[in-house]
Design an enzyme around this catalytic site. Structure first.
Site, PDB file in Angstrom:
ATOM      1  N   TYR A  31     106.331   6.492  40.139  1.00  0.00           N
ATOM      2  CA  TYR A  31     105.936   7.313  41.295  1.00  0.00           C
ATOM      3  C   TYR A  31     105.627   8.752  40.872  1.00  0.00           C
ATOM      4  CZ  TYR A  31     106.940   3.249  44.050  1.00  0.00           C
ATOM      5  OH  TYR A  31     106.890   1.974  44.549  1.00  0.00           O
ATOM      6  N   ARG A  68     102.061   8.543  39.828  1.00  0.00           N
ATOM      7  CA  ARG A  68     101.184   8.438  41.007  1.00  0.00           C
ATOM      8  C   ARG A  68     101.046   9.816  41.671  1.00  0.00           C
ATOM      9  NH1 ARG A  68     101.136   4.836  38.879  1.00  0.00           N
ATOM     10  NH2 ARG A  68      99.168   5.845  38.476  1.00  0.00           N
ATOM     11  N   ASN A 105      99.521   3.860  53.697  1.00  0.00           N
ATOM     12  CA  ASN A 105      99.343   4.556  52.423  1.00  0.00           C
ATOM     13  C   ASN A 105     100.352   5.679  52.247  1.00  0.00           C
ATOM     14  OD1 ASN A 105      97.235   2.862  52.044  1.00  0.00           O
ATOM     15  ND2 ASN A 105      95.628   4.366  52.468  1.00  0.00           N
ATOM     16  N   HIS A 159     105.060   3.829  55.166  1.00  0.00           N
ATOM     17  CA  HIS A 159     105.739   3.431  53.928  1.00  0.00           C
ATOM     18  C   HIS A 159     106.134   4.605  53.046  1.00  0.00           C
ATOM     19  CE1 HIS A 159     103.633  -0.730  54.428  1.00  0.00           C
ATOM     20  NE2 HIS A 159     104.727  -0.625  55.153  1.00  0.00           N
ATOM     21  N   CYS A 170     118.799  18.256  44.397  1.00  0.00           N
ATOM     22  CA  CYS A 170     118.516  18.402  45.814  1.00  0.00           C
ATOM     23  C   CYS A 170     118.676  19.873  46.211  1.00  0.00           C
ATOM     24  CB  CYS A 170     119.487  17.534  46.614  1.00  0.00           C
ATOM     25  SG  CYS A 170     119.484  17.905  48.375  1.00  0.00           S
ATOM     26  N   CYS A 217     122.060  19.999  48.586  1.00  0.00           N
ATOM     27  CA  CYS A 217     123.430  19.712  48.143  1.00  0.00           C
ATOM     28  C   CYS A 217     123.574  19.683  46.621  1.00  0.00           C
ATOM     29  CB  CYS A 217     123.911  18.391  48.749  1.00  0.00           C
ATOM     30  SG  CYS A 217     123.149  16.941  47.992  1.00  0.00           S
ATOM     31  N   GLY A 219      90.823  -1.293  55.913  1.00  0.00           N
ATOM     32  CA  GLY A 219      91.291  -1.345  54.527  1.00  0.00           C
ATOM     33  C   GLY A 219      92.677  -1.904  54.320  1.00  0.00           C
ATOM     34  N   SER A 238      94.785  -5.765  53.903  1.00  0.00           N
ATOM     35  CA  SER A 238      94.649  -7.217  53.784  1.00  0.00           C
ATOM     36  C   SER A 238      95.532  -7.953  54.775  1.00  0.00           C
ATOM     37  CB  SER A 238      95.022  -7.640  52.363  1.00  0.00           C
ATOM     38  OG  SER A 238      96.396  -7.355  52.136  1.00  0.00           O
TER      39      SER A 238
HETATM   40  P1  NAD Z   1      95.850  -4.423  49.993  1.00  0.00           P
HETATM   41  O1  NAD Z   1      95.629  -3.942  48.596  1.00  0.00           O
HETATM   42  O2  NAD Z   1      96.681  -5.622  50.210  1.00  0.00           O
HETATM   43  O3  NAD Z   1      94.422  -4.722  50.664  1.00  0.00           O
HETATM   44  C1  NAD Z   1      93.367  -3.809  50.573  1.00  0.00           C
HETATM   45  C2  NAD Z   1      92.312  -4.193  51.601  1.00  0.00           C
HETATM   46  O4  NAD Z   1      91.335  -3.168  51.614  1.00  0.00           O
HETATM   47  C3  NAD Z   1      91.577  -5.495  51.309  1.00  0.00           C
HETATM   48  O5  NAD Z   1      91.544  -6.245  52.507  1.00  0.00           O
HETATM   49  C4  NAD Z   1      90.167  -5.051  50.904  1.00  0.00           C
HETATM   50  O6  NAD Z   1      89.138  -5.929  51.384  1.00  0.00           O
HETATM   51  C5  NAD Z   1      90.046  -3.722  51.596  1.00  0.00           C
HETATM   52  N1  NAD Z   1      89.199  -2.744  50.893  1.00  0.00           N
HETATM   53  C6  NAD Z   1      89.116  -2.465  49.575  1.00  0.00           C
HETATM   54  N2  NAD Z   1      88.241  -1.463  49.347  1.00  0.00           N
HETATM   55  C7  NAD Z   1      87.765  -1.104  50.560  1.00  0.00           C
HETATM   56  C8  NAD Z   1      86.841  -0.117  51.004  1.00  0.00           C
HETATM   57  N3  NAD Z   1      86.200   0.707  50.143  1.00  0.00           N
HETATM   58  N4  NAD Z   1      86.589  -0.018  52.335  1.00  0.00           N
HETATM   59  C9  NAD Z   1      87.187  -0.841  53.227  1.00  0.00           C
HETATM   60  N5  NAD Z   1      88.085  -1.779  52.872  1.00  0.00           N
HETATM   61  C10 NAD Z   1      88.365  -1.910  51.550  1.00  0.00           C
HETATM   62  O7  NAD Z   1      96.379  -3.150  50.789  1.00  0.00           O
HETATM   63  P2  NAD Z   1      97.384  -3.008  52.028  1.00  0.00           P
HETATM   64  O8  NAD Z   1      97.080  -4.033  53.054  1.00  0.00           O
HETATM   65  O9  NAD Z   1      97.372  -1.572  52.375  1.00  0.00           O
HETATM   66  O10 NAD Z   1      98.825  -3.386  51.489  1.00  0.00           O
HETATM   67  C11 NAD Z   1      99.299  -2.961  50.269  1.00  0.00           C
HETATM   68  C12 NAD Z   1     100.555  -2.092  50.267  1.00  0.00           C
HETATM   69  O11 NAD Z   1     100.372  -1.243  49.156  1.00  0.00           O
HETATM   70  C13 NAD Z   1     100.782  -1.161  51.425  1.00  0.00           C
HETATM   71  O12 NAD Z   1     102.114  -1.249  51.759  1.00  0.00           O
HETATM   72  C14 NAD Z   1     100.506   0.248  50.862  1.00  0.00           C
HETATM   73  O13 NAD Z   1     101.572   1.105  51.254  1.00  0.00           O
HETATM   74  C15 NAD Z   1     100.590   0.097  49.383  1.00  0.00           C
HETATM   75  N6  NAD Z   1      99.560   0.827  48.621  1.00  0.00           N
HETATM   76  C16 NAD Z   1      99.219   2.113  48.971  1.00  0.00           C
HETATM   77  C17 NAD Z   1      98.214   2.805  48.288  1.00  0.00           C
HETATM   78  C18 NAD Z   1      97.885   4.222  48.699  1.00  0.00           C
HETATM   79  O14 NAD Z   1      98.765   4.948  49.185  1.00  0.00           O
HETATM   80  N7  NAD Z   1      96.634   4.687  48.563  1.00  0.00           N
HETATM   81  C19 NAD Z   1      97.525   2.181  47.231  1.00  0.00           C
HETATM   82  C20 NAD Z   1      97.892   0.856  46.882  1.00  0.00           C
HETATM   83  C21 NAD Z   1      98.908   0.196  47.595  1.00  0.00           C
HETATM   84 ZN    ZN Z   2     121.161  16.435  48.996  1.00  0.00          ZN
END
Ligand code: NAD
Ligand code: ZN
Length: 236
Positions: A53, A56, A89, A108, A138, A141, A177, A179
Site C-alpha cells: 500500500y 500504491r 476505489n 473500501h 500515530c 497516541c 467500471g 465487474s
Molecule cells: P474489477 O477489476 O473487478 O472490474 C473492473 C471493471 O471495469 C470491469 O468490469 C471492466 O470491464 C471495467 N473497465 C475496465 N476499464 C474500463 C474503462 N476504461 N472504462 C469503463 N469500464 C472499464 O473492479 P471492481 O469491480 O472495482 O472490484 C475490484 C476491487 O478492487 C474493488 O474493491 C476496488 O476497491 C479494488 N481496486 C481499486 C482500485 C483503485 O482504487 N483505483 C484499483 C484496483 C482494484
Molecule cells: Zn493512535
C-alpha cells in the site's frame, strides 16, 4: 439520500493508469492479491502488506483524473444534494478532479489516509510511506501499530451502511467500471429505480446486463458525456 447514485469501481481509474484487478490476472502490480488484500494479511505478512500500500500511495502522486472523474465531479458540484458519488476505489482521483473528500463515499478506504490500530485515529499522510509519516507513529497516541486505511476482503466495511441508505430515495442508478464481483450491483435495482445505466468495457459474469435500461460497453471517458446528459435530463 440522493435521487441519482453513481457507483464506480476500478474501471473508472483504468484510463488514469491505475490497473484493475481484472487486468491484473490474479496479480495486482506484481503482488499476489491473496498476500496483501485479505483479512489477516496484516498479521501474516505485515511488512509486505504495508509495503504494497505504501507503493500504491507513492505512485498515486503522479496519477491524474480522467475525463470521467472530471465530468462526475462537475455534475456532483452542480447538483450536490441530488447525486451521491460512491466508489469502491481507494485512489483520490475524484478529489483531484475537484470534488471535496466529504462528497465522495469511499466504501473500501482511502489510500492517502492511515489508521492507528491502538486509538483508531484516521489521518492524512499524503503520499508518504507509513514509516515516514509522523516518524511512523500515530500523531494522537504515538503508537507504532499503524495500518493502511483500507478495507481488506473479509473485513467489515462500515461505509456499506451509507451505500444502502443512499438507495432509500434513489430513482436513477449509474454503474461505471465495476465487474460486480465485490459488490453485487444488480441487487440494488429496486422498483423505485426508473433509469439504470451500466458502463463497463465488456460484459461481466457477475452482472445481468438485461436488467439495466441502458448498457454502454466502452471506455468510461467515451461513455460519460451520454451519461451526464441523461443525468441532466433526469434532474432538470
Ligand atoms: P474489477 O477489476 O473487478 O472490474 C473492473 C471493471 O471495469 C470491469 O468490469 C471492466 O470491464 C471495467 N473497465 C475496465 N476499464 C474500463 C474503462 N476504461 N472504462 C469503463 N469500464 C472499464 O473492479 P471492481 O469491480 O472495482 O472490484 C475490484 C476491487 O478492487 C474493488 O474493491 C476496488 O476497491 C479494488 N481496486 C481499486 C482500485 C483503485 O482504487 N483505483 C484499483 C484496483 C482494484
Ligand atoms: Zn493512535
Amino acid at each position: 439520500m440522493a435521487k441519482v447514485v453513481i457507483l464506480s469501481g476500478a474501471g473508472i481509474s483504468a484510463e488514469s493508469g491505475i490497473s484493475t484487478f481484472r487486468d491484473a490476472d490474479g496479480l495486482w502490480e506484481n503482488y499476489k492479491i491473496e498476500d496483501v488484500c485479505l483479512k489477516g494479511c496484516l498479521d501474516k505478512n505485515r511488512e509486505m502488506t504495508i509495503n504494497f500500500y505504501d507503493m500504491r500511495r507513492i505512485s498515486l502522486k503522479e496519477k491524474e483524473p480522467n475525463y470521467a472523474h472530471k465530468k462526475i465531479a462537475e455534475l456532483k458540484n452542480k447538483y450536490p444534494k441530488d447525486i451521491a458519488v460512491i466508489t469502491q476505489n481507494i485512489d483520490n482521483l475524484f478529489e483531484k478532479a475537484n470534488l471535496e473528500h466529504k462528497d465522495v463515499i469511499h466504501l473500501h478506504g482511502f489510500l492517502t489516509n492511515l489508521e492507528c490500530e491502538f486509538c483508531g485515529l484516521v489521518y492524512d499522510v499524503g503520499y508518504k510511506k507509513t514509516e515516514e509519516a509522523f516518524e511512523g507513529k500515530c500523531p494522537n497516541c504515538s503508537s507504532k501499530k499503524i495500518r493502511p486505511f483500507i478495507v481488506m476482503f473479509g473485513e467489515q466495511a462500515p461505509k456499506y451502511k451509507e451505500l444502502f441508505k443512499e438507495f432509500d430515495d434513489c430513482e436513477m442508478f449509474v454503474v461505471i467500471g465495476t465487474s460486480g464481483n465485490v459488490i453485487d450491483t444488480d441487487m440494488f435495482l429496486n422498483p423505485n429505480i426508473k433509469i439504470s445505466i451500466l458502463n463497463n468495457l465488456e460484459p461481466s459474469s457477475a452482472i445481468d446486463d438485461t436488467l439495466y435500461t441502458k448498457v454502454l460497453y466502452k471506455q468510461a471517458s467515451q461513455a460519460i458525456d451520454e451519461i451526464a446528459q441523461d443525468i441532466d435530463t433526469f434532474l432538470l
